[in-house]
Design a protein around this motif. Structure first.
Motif, mmCIF file in Angstrom:
data_model
loop_
_atom_site.group_PDB
_atom_site.id
_atom_site.type_symbol
_atom_site.label_atom_id
_atom_site.label_comp_id
_atom_site.label_asym_id
_atom_site.label_seq_id
_atom_site.Cartn_x
_atom_site.Cartn_y
_atom_site.Cartn_z
ATOM 1 N N PHE A 274 0.832 -1.202 0.000
ATOM 2 C CA PHE A 274 0.000 0.000 0.000
ATOM 3 C C PHE A 274 0.872 1.260 0.000
ATOM 4 O O PHE A 274 0.623 2.206 -0.746
ATOM 5 C CB PHE A 274 -0.937 0.002 1.214
ATOM 6 C CG PHE A 274 -1.671 1.294 1.394
ATOM 7 C CD1 PHE A 274 -2.823 1.566 0.674
ATOM 8 C CD2 PHE A 274 -1.186 2.271 2.272
ATOM 9 C CE1 PHE A 274 -3.492 2.771 0.822
ATOM 10 C CE2 PHE A 274 -1.843 3.481 2.427
ATOM 11 C CZ PHE A 274 -3.002 3.730 1.702
ATOM 12 N N LEU A 275 1.896 1.244 0.841
ATOM 13 C CA LEU A 275 2.768 2.423 0.936
ATOM 14 C C LEU A 275 3.488 2.664 -0.386
ATOM 15 O O LEU A 275 3.633 3.803 -0.837
ATOM 16 C CB LEU A 275 3.764 2.263 2.085
ATOM 17 C CG LEU A 275 3.147 2.306 3.490
ATOM 18 C CD1 LEU A 275 4.193 2.017 4.552
ATOM 19 C CD2 LEU A 275 2.482 3.658 3.764
ATOM 20 N N LEU A 276 3.910 1.584 -1.024
ATOM 21 C CA LEU A 276 4.609 1.687 -2.302
ATOM 22 C C LEU A 276 3.692 2.325 -3.346
ATOM 23 O O LEU A 276 4.098 3.213 -4.087
ATOM 24 C CB LEU A 276 5.059 0.286 -2.745
ATOM 25 C CG LEU A 276 6.271 0.225 -3.684
ATOM 26 C CD1 LEU A 276 7.484 0.905 -3.072
ATOM 27 C CD2 LEU A 276 6.596 -1.229 -4.011
ATOM 28 N N ASP A 277 2.433 1.880 -3.353
ATOM 29 C CA ASP A 277 1.433 2.447 -4.265
ATOM 30 C C ASP A 277 1.240 3.933 -4.019
ATOM 31 O O ASP A 277 0.817 4.666 -4.904
ATOM 32 C CB ASP A 277 0.064 1.762 -4.058
ATOM 33 C CG ASP A 277 0.026 0.414 -4.747
ATOM 34 O OD1 ASP A 277 0.949 0.135 -5.528
ATOM 35 O OD2 ASP A 277 -0.908 -0.369 -4.461
ATOM 36 N N ASN A 278 1.493 4.356 -2.782
ATOM 37 C CA ASN A 278 1.298 5.759 -2.439
ATOM 38 C C ASN A 278 2.607 6.556 -2.456
ATOM 39 O O ASN A 278 2.716 7.601 -1.827
ATOM 40 C CB ASN A 278 0.598 5.886 -1.093
ATOM 41 C CG ASN A 278 -0.890 5.608 -1.216
ATOM 42 O OD1 ASN A 278 -1.688 6.504 -1.453
ATOM 43 N ND2 ASN A 278 -1.252 4.338 -1.112
ATOM 44 N N GLY A 279 3.566 6.014 -3.164
ATOM 45 C CA GLY A 279 4.791 6.777 -3.408
ATOM 46 C C GLY A 279 5.822 6.718 -2.306
ATOM 47 O O GLY A 279 6.772 7.500 -2.300
ATOM 48 N N ILE A 280 5.651 5.807 -1.347
ATOM 49 C CA ILE A 280 6.669 5.701 -0.296
ATOM 50 C C ILE A 280 7.466 4.428 -0.521
ATOM 51 O O ILE A 280 7.004 3.318 -0.255
ATOM 52 C CB ILE A 280 6.026 5.749 1.104
ATOM 53 C CG1 ILE A 280 5.461 7.161 1.302
ATOM 54 C CG2 ILE A 280 7.041 5.449 2.204
ATOM 55 C CD1 ILE A 280 4.338 7.236 2.245
#
Lengths: 307, 247
Positions: A274-280
């Motif tokens: 989820f974080l990766l999807d949100n640019g983190i």
């Protein structure tokens, strides 16, 4: 006989309910902490215990004596350090200590042994005006003055507020030593990290006690697994976590954000995706142990929810 | 390269024979959250007074937003925001009156100010108590309001002097979210605190001991160079050696 026993105390100032149904007891020789923010009611409670304020309802005894009926007997048995520095700024260090000793009908030499570990650090400056002392030294002098008549109970109202981390640490080392002399100590503080040095702590918020227990039990009572998450951009990470469907809470704790999920077992892989999807793309996720502050915040949320 | 938001070189202030701040040199980048740490009496307040144009340095150089602290202190005052625990709001004015008052002081046009008041009340969730006197608010709410007021005029730099002392843990974190948000918008944040966990929220921190800056780096690098996992440890090791404390 407990050093302090309080049953269902209430105190209001006009519309403000400063204390609501407060009950607790402090054992002899116990180091007991009241942990809570400004405005929680800590000072009001201390003023009732030191007989300067009468509760609206409820009873309190100090060393077996009633705080309302027996106030004259109680006062010489107490040592009180108020939140605001209240020594005489235009008296010297030694004059202040002499003054407090004489008010209680004693002398510095009579009880020197008790204050020596603390006061000896001030003796090189004994002729300096109290008003000219540093924050840490003022604190040591105030503690010496509260101790000079050999009280059976010490009430310390936020002794470490606004004091830097080094002086705070030294102050707590002094309290742990004093406890060994058998003096019961009640201390209040807004710094949650100081709680772990107490035998027991009472968590207080908006005039009500949320929990009383040993620091260890309080932390062990925390009922959710906590994940610590960090990224270079804490703000972006925090924003992202707020959008995540499983987020129960997300609060910055130093380097890491403490994160809990609504489900019983958090899914680290799903979270990372989820974080990766949100640019983190640099999130570090690990399991962390809860601290007193985690527990305090969880209890605050429960109080709000039940309001 | 753009100018730094804050620049100091060998900045010094003496009071008689006493050197409160001794040759401090540092830059704060635009949009940076800069933690200014130090023991009581290390010289933080004196340094802040010089940077906010309230006290002339004895020697050295310093500028804020490109304005010189010796000759352009009035321009500095207009371009910065400031809040401390001691001076913030008027207790006997309501929440919205306080915002209105400061808006007037900063010369915001009436229409823009009206909108701004709504916006602030909504962001910090104080709409319900907008007509309550500030004196009746919990400390944490006051501090959130004081911070919003301090950046009301969109300053380029905001100075925060122990903004969260005594504030409850939940509100303390909400406060820091506002700081992050301000930094995200490009406001440079210069903040002092005694909470060592808050030092971790800064991009870089400096640690002052006896008037000098003894360490300055990102929290991560500081911890690495002191081989420890907490900033508190770094702080205690540096400040334990201090000869003096506050006056």
């Amino acid at each position: 006989m407990p050093a302090v026993e309080v049953h269902s105390i209430y105190k209001s100032f006009e519309d403000v309910k400063a204390l609501k149904d407060i009950s607790f007891s402090v054992e002899e020789g116990e180091l007991y902490g009241f942990i809570g923010p400004d405005g929680a009611g800590k000072t009001t409670l201390f003023r009732i215990l030191n007989t300067l304020l009468i509760p609206d309802e409820g009873t309190a005894t100090v060393l077996g004596l009633d705080v309302v009926d027996d106030y004259k007997t109680i006062r010489p048995m107490l040592g009180y350090m108020p939140g605001r520095f209240s020594l005489y700024q235009d008296l010297s260090v030694q004059e202040n200590l002499e003054f407090f000793a004489s008010v209680f009908g004693t002398t510095i030499s009579e009880n020197y042994e008790l204050v020596a570990p603390i006061y000896s650090q001030l003796e090189p400056f004994k002729n300096r005006y109290a008003g000219k002392l540093s924050g840490g030294m003022k604190q040591k002098l105030a503690l010496s003055c509260a101790l000079i008549h050999k009280p059976k109970l010490l009430l310390l109202d936020e002794p470490t507020t606004g004091v830097d981390a080094v002086s705070r640490k030294e102050f707590w080392e002094m309290l742990v030593d004093l406890k060994k002399q058998g003096i019961a100590i009640i201390v209040s503080t807004p710094y949650m990290d100081e709680a772990k040095l107490c035998d027991r702590v009472a968590l207080i918020q908006e005039g009500s006690l949320m929990q009383i227990d040993t620091p260890l039990n309080i932390v062990n009572g925390y009922d959710r697994p906590i994940l610590g998450i960090k990224s270079r951009n804490t703000y972006k990470l925090l924003q992202a976590l707020k959008l995540y469907e499983w987020t129960h809470s997300a609060h910055p704790f130093g380097e890491f954000i403490h994160f809990t999920e609504k489900r019983e077992k958090p899914d680290m892989i799903a979270l990372e995706a989820f974080l990766l999807d949100n640019g983190i793309d640099d999130a570090v996720i690990k399991e962390v142990e809860p601290g007193i502050e985690d527990s305090f915040m969880a209890l605050m949320r429960k109080e709000v929810a039940s309001d | 390269m753009t100018d730094p938001a804050i620049f100091t070189k060998d900045l010094t202030r003496t009071f008689g024979a006493f050197t409160a701040v001794e040759n401090i040199s540092f830059d704060v980048k635009k949009g940076e959250i800069f933690g200014f740490l130090g023991a009581n009496g290390a010289g933080k307040t004196t340094a802040m007074k010089m940077l906010t144009g309230l006290l002339a340095p004895s020697s050295g150089e310093a500028s804020v937003n490109g304005f010189d602290v010796y000759t352009e202190s009035e321009e500095i005052k207009k371009s910065i925001g400031y809040m401390s625990q001691k001076f913030s709001l008027y207790d006997d004015l309501t929440v919205s009156e306080n915002i209105e008052f400061y808006g007037g002081v900063y010369g915001l046009p009436t229409k823009a100010l009206k909108q701004k008041i709504e916006e602030i009340l909504y962001t910090i969730k104080l709409t319900e108590v907008k007509d309550a006197l500030v004196v009746s608010l919990p400390l944490g709410w006051k501090q959130k309001l004081a911070f919003s007021v301090s950046i009301l005029h969109n300053p380029s730099v905001v100075f925060l002097d122990e903004p969260t002392g005594g504030v409850d843990p939940v509100t303390r974190r909400q406060f820091w979210e506002r700081i992050y948000e301000a930094a995200d918008k490009g406001i440079t944040v210069f903040v002092t605190t005694h909470y060592m966990d808050e030092a971790e929220y800064c991009d870089r921190v400096s640690i002052m001991v006896d008037g000098k800056i003894e360490a300055l780096d990102s929290p991560e690098n500081l911890k690495r160079s002191f081989s420890t996992d907490s900033i508190e440890d770094v702080f205690i090791r540096l400040a334990r050696g201090a000869k003096r404390s506050d006056t």
